[in-house]
Design an enzyme around this catalytic site. Structure first.
Site, PDB file in Angstrom:
ATOM      1  N   CYS A 156       0.813  -1.227   0.000  1.00 35.36           N
ATOM      2  CA  CYS A 156       0.000   0.000   0.000  1.00 35.36           C
ATOM      3  C   CYS A 156       0.841   1.268   0.000  1.00 35.36           C
ATOM      4  O   CYS A 156       0.324   2.351  -0.289  1.00 35.36           O
ATOM      5  CB  CYS A 156      -0.934   0.015   1.201  1.00 35.36           C
ATOM      6  SG  CYS A 156      -2.243  -1.191   1.059  1.00 35.36           S
TER       7      CYS A 156
HETATM    8  N1  COA Z   1     -20.072  -8.802   8.493  1.00 33.52           N
HETATM    9  C1  COA Z   1     -20.541  -8.871   9.747  1.00 33.52           C
HETATM   10  N2  COA Z   1     -19.759  -9.061  10.822  1.00 33.52           N
HETATM   11  C2  COA Z   1     -18.444  -9.215  10.597  1.00 33.52           C
HETATM   12  C3  COA Z   1     -17.883  -9.175   9.304  1.00 33.52           C
HETATM   13  C4  COA Z   1     -18.769  -8.970   8.232  1.00 33.52           C
HETATM   14  N3  COA Z   1     -18.329  -8.904   6.978  1.00 33.52           N
HETATM   15  N4  COA Z   1     -16.560  -9.364   9.406  1.00 33.52           N
HETATM   16  C5  COA Z   1     -16.270  -9.513  10.703  1.00 33.52           C
HETATM   17  N5  COA Z   1     -17.423  -9.445  11.438  1.00 33.52           N
HETATM   18  C6  COA Z   1     -17.581  -9.596  12.889  1.00 33.52           C
HETATM   19  C7  COA Z   1     -16.491 -10.430  13.475  1.00 33.52           C
HETATM   20  O1  COA Z   1     -16.813 -11.794  13.365  1.00 33.52           O
HETATM   21  C8  COA Z   1     -16.471  -9.951  14.908  1.00 33.52           C
HETATM   22  O2  COA Z   1     -17.505 -10.578  15.610  1.00 33.52           O
HETATM   23  P1  COA Z   1     -17.272 -11.110  17.100  1.00 33.52           P
HETATM   24  O3  COA Z   1     -16.968  -9.869  17.897  1.00 33.52           O
HETATM   25  O4  COA Z   1     -18.579 -11.748  17.432  1.00 33.52           O
HETATM   26  O5  COA Z   1     -16.106 -12.033  17.016  1.00 33.52           O
HETATM   27  C9  COA Z   1     -16.827  -8.474  14.806  1.00 33.52           C
HETATM   28  O6  COA Z   1     -17.465  -8.330  13.535  1.00 33.52           O
HETATM   29  C10 COA Z   1     -15.616  -7.563  14.878  1.00 33.52           C
HETATM   30  O7  COA Z   1     -14.621  -8.033  13.938  1.00 33.52           O
HETATM   31  P2  COA Z   1     -13.219  -7.382  13.804  1.00 33.52           P
HETATM   32  O8  COA Z   1     -12.449  -8.080  12.713  1.00 33.52           O
HETATM   33  O9  COA Z   1     -12.560  -7.281  15.138  1.00 33.52           O
HETATM   34  O10 COA Z   1     -13.650  -5.915  13.275  1.00 33.52           O
HETATM   35  P3  COA Z   1     -12.873  -4.579  13.296  1.00 33.52           P
HETATM   36  O11 COA Z   1     -13.705  -3.590  13.976  1.00 33.52           O
HETATM   37  O12 COA Z   1     -11.444  -4.723  13.694  1.00 33.52           O
HETATM   38  O13 COA Z   1     -12.878  -4.185  11.730  1.00 33.52           O
HETATM   39  C11 COA Z   1     -11.357  -4.177   9.864  1.00 33.52           C
HETATM   40  C12 COA Z   1     -12.229  -5.006  10.788  1.00 33.52           C
HETATM   41  C13 COA Z   1     -10.589  -5.118   8.945  1.00 33.52           C
HETATM   42  C14 COA Z   1     -12.265  -3.279   9.022  1.00 33.52           C
HETATM   43  C15 COA Z   1     -10.398  -3.297  10.671  1.00 33.52           C
HETATM   44  O14 COA Z   1      -9.739  -4.067  11.649  1.00 33.52           O
HETATM   45  C16 COA Z   1      -9.351  -2.608   9.842  1.00 33.52           C
HETATM   46  O15 COA Z   1      -9.640  -1.890   8.907  1.00 33.52           O
HETATM   47  N6  COA Z   1      -8.067  -2.760  10.225  1.00 33.52           N
HETATM   48  C17 COA Z   1      -6.963  -2.142   9.495  1.00 33.52           C
HETATM   49  C18 COA Z   1      -6.857  -2.805   8.196  1.00 33.52           C
HETATM   50  C19 COA Z   1      -5.830  -2.210   7.288  1.00 33.52           C
HETATM   51  O16 COA Z   1      -5.544  -1.044   7.266  1.00 33.52           O
HETATM   52  N7  COA Z   1      -5.277  -3.061   6.494  1.00 33.52           N
HETATM   53  C20 COA Z   1      -4.371  -2.649   5.533  1.00 33.52           C
HETATM   54  C21 COA Z   1      -4.717  -3.367   4.317  1.00 33.52           C
HETATM   55  S1  COA Z   1      -3.635  -2.926   3.114  1.00 33.52           S
END
Ligand code: COA
Length: 373
Positions: A156
């Site tokens: 990225c």
């Molecule tokens: N729909 C519904 N629920 C979902 C889901 C979806 N598509 N994906 C995950 N969940 C659920 C999970 O199962 C979890 O449930 P639980 O609490 O019962 O276990 C809950 O939502 C929270 O999941 P989590 O993965 O901890 O969410 P988050 O708030 O951390 O958001 C991201 C996820 C990926 C959006 C976030 O962590 C993020 O953007 N991180 C940085 C990523 C980044 O910059 N990456 C660089 C890529 S180049």
């Protein structure tokens, strides 16, 4: 000594957009089918059933509402769940080069530059379509640029690393006009059957023309300073590569696509980037209040909110930290460049801003710029 500046930027956006609702509906059909096909194992407790994805979760957790893609049909077909992009014969321009050329032409036109005046092309992207010949050489040829061309991949952060590399070439005199392109077909490396990440990425191409000030058009951008940083982490990883065919597991395991520990990435990258920006502001003697805008990497809206609050000491307005995530999703290296391209037209001479990227590696890059008359 030569002085590098940004002469212009370019953008190419695919015509097809997928809303969260469309994506979630197809994922949920796929998940229901998967569960049905494994009913007995699930009933016996041998397998966990797949749970539904949700539009509300996606928007709240990421800020993404839709994404552009090269192929909408394959991605939304529950029996395919991947883009379908036909292979082209070697005599035809490859698809990644084609979209880079479109963004490049936009940048060249805005700078009033002919392709033959460009003497270096850098293709800086996360998702190269092949090993070789370098994408950049094909792009150089398709445009009719002179000099040399090569690919670089810093995930990225590829665009900011590309800008500093281009600026260093101009500074040293190895090139006078460097075209840096970021074609990103992220849908090709995204696992659309992974509920945690199926919504994250989109496709796009951007271009940045970095040139010596002596040939730059009026209204170019001074580069006040750049900084790059890397720190190894497995928290964002994609193991796809040509050695996969030598491995007994082959190429179909889920780790041959994008995988991440999103929570850890969030927690570790936010302070890394905020500290880096703060330190460089100090080195360049720029007060945070002197920054009119931050064009941050577009991965997650909450992440950007936190980074900009740490830098400014308060929450940034939408004007100070614009988002393109809502319509483009994460487009890897191109995200901060799309934001810069779309939200810089109102800058007056002397206004300053920051292009900042971060991502896998970990890697992070900052480019402080100032609009000229
Ligand atoms: N729909 C519904 N629920 C979902 C889901 C979806 N598509 N994906 C995950 N969940 C659920 C999970 O199962 C979890 O449930 P639980 O609490 O019962 O276990 C809950 O939502 C929270 O999941 P989590 O993965 O901890 O969410 P988050 O708030 O951390 O958001 C991201 C996820 C990926 C959006 C976030 O962590 C993020 O953007 N991180 C940085 C990523 C980044 O910059 N990456 C660089 C890529 S180049």
């Amino acid at each position: 000594m030569n002085t590098p500046v940004i002469s212009a930027t370019g953008l190419w956006t695919p015509p097809n957009s997928i809303s969260n609702k469309e994506l979630v509906d197809s994922y949920n059909v796929w998940a229901d089918n998967w569960n049905r096909e494994r009913e007995a194992d699930i009933a016996a407790g041998l397998l966990e059933p797949k749970t539904h994805s949700s539009v509300e979760f996606i928007e709240k957790a990421s800020g993404i509402k839709s994404r552009y893609v090269m192929d909408k049909t394959g991605v939304l077909d529950p029996d395919i769940m991947a883009p379908r992009i036909a292979e082209r014969p070697n005599e035809q321009i490859s698809v990644l080069a084609e979209i880079a050329v479109k963004a490049a032409k936009d940048a060249l036109e805005r700078a009033g530059r002919k392709p033959e005046d460009v003497d270096a092309v850098i293709c800086a992207a996360s998702n190269m379509q092949r090993a070789y010949p370098a994408m950049a050489v094909e792009i150089q040829d398709a445009l009719g640029c002179g000099g040399f061309a090569f690919d670089m991949n810093v995930a990225c952060s590829s665009a900011t690393f590309g800008i500093q590399t281009a600026a260093d070439f101009v500074r040293s005199g190895s090139a006078k006009s460097v075209l840096m392109v970021n074609p990103e077909i992220c849908s090709g490396h995204l696992n659309f059957t992974d509920r945690d990440s199926h919504f994250i990425f989109g496709d796009v191409a951007t271009a940045v023309l970095v040139e010596d000030v002596s040939i730059a058009p009026v209204g170019h951008w001074k580069i006040l300073g750049t900084k790059l940083k890397t720190q190894f982490s497995n928290n964002i990883r994609n193991n796809f590569g040509f050695l996969n065919r030598a491995a007994p597991e082959g190429i179909d395991a889920p780790d041959k696509l994008f995988v991440q520990e999103g929570r850890k990435v969030f927690k570790e990258v936010v302070p890394m980037v905020a500290t880096m920006i703060g330190e460089q502001l100090g080195e360049l003697n720029i007060a945070p209040t002197d920054l009119r805008r931050m064009w941050l990497h577009q991965a997650n809206a909450n992440m950007n909110r936190l980074i900009s609050s740490k830098v400014l000491g308060r929450e940034a307005t939408d004007e100070e930290s614009p988002t393109v995530l809502d319509t483009y999703a994460n487009t890897s290296s191109a995200g901060s460049i799309i934001a810069f391209h779309k939200y810089s037209g109102d800058f007056k001479p002397g206004d300053r801003g920051l292009i900042c990227s971060f991502g896998a590696g970990y890697s992070a890059g900052t480019v402080f710029v100032e609009k000229t008359a």
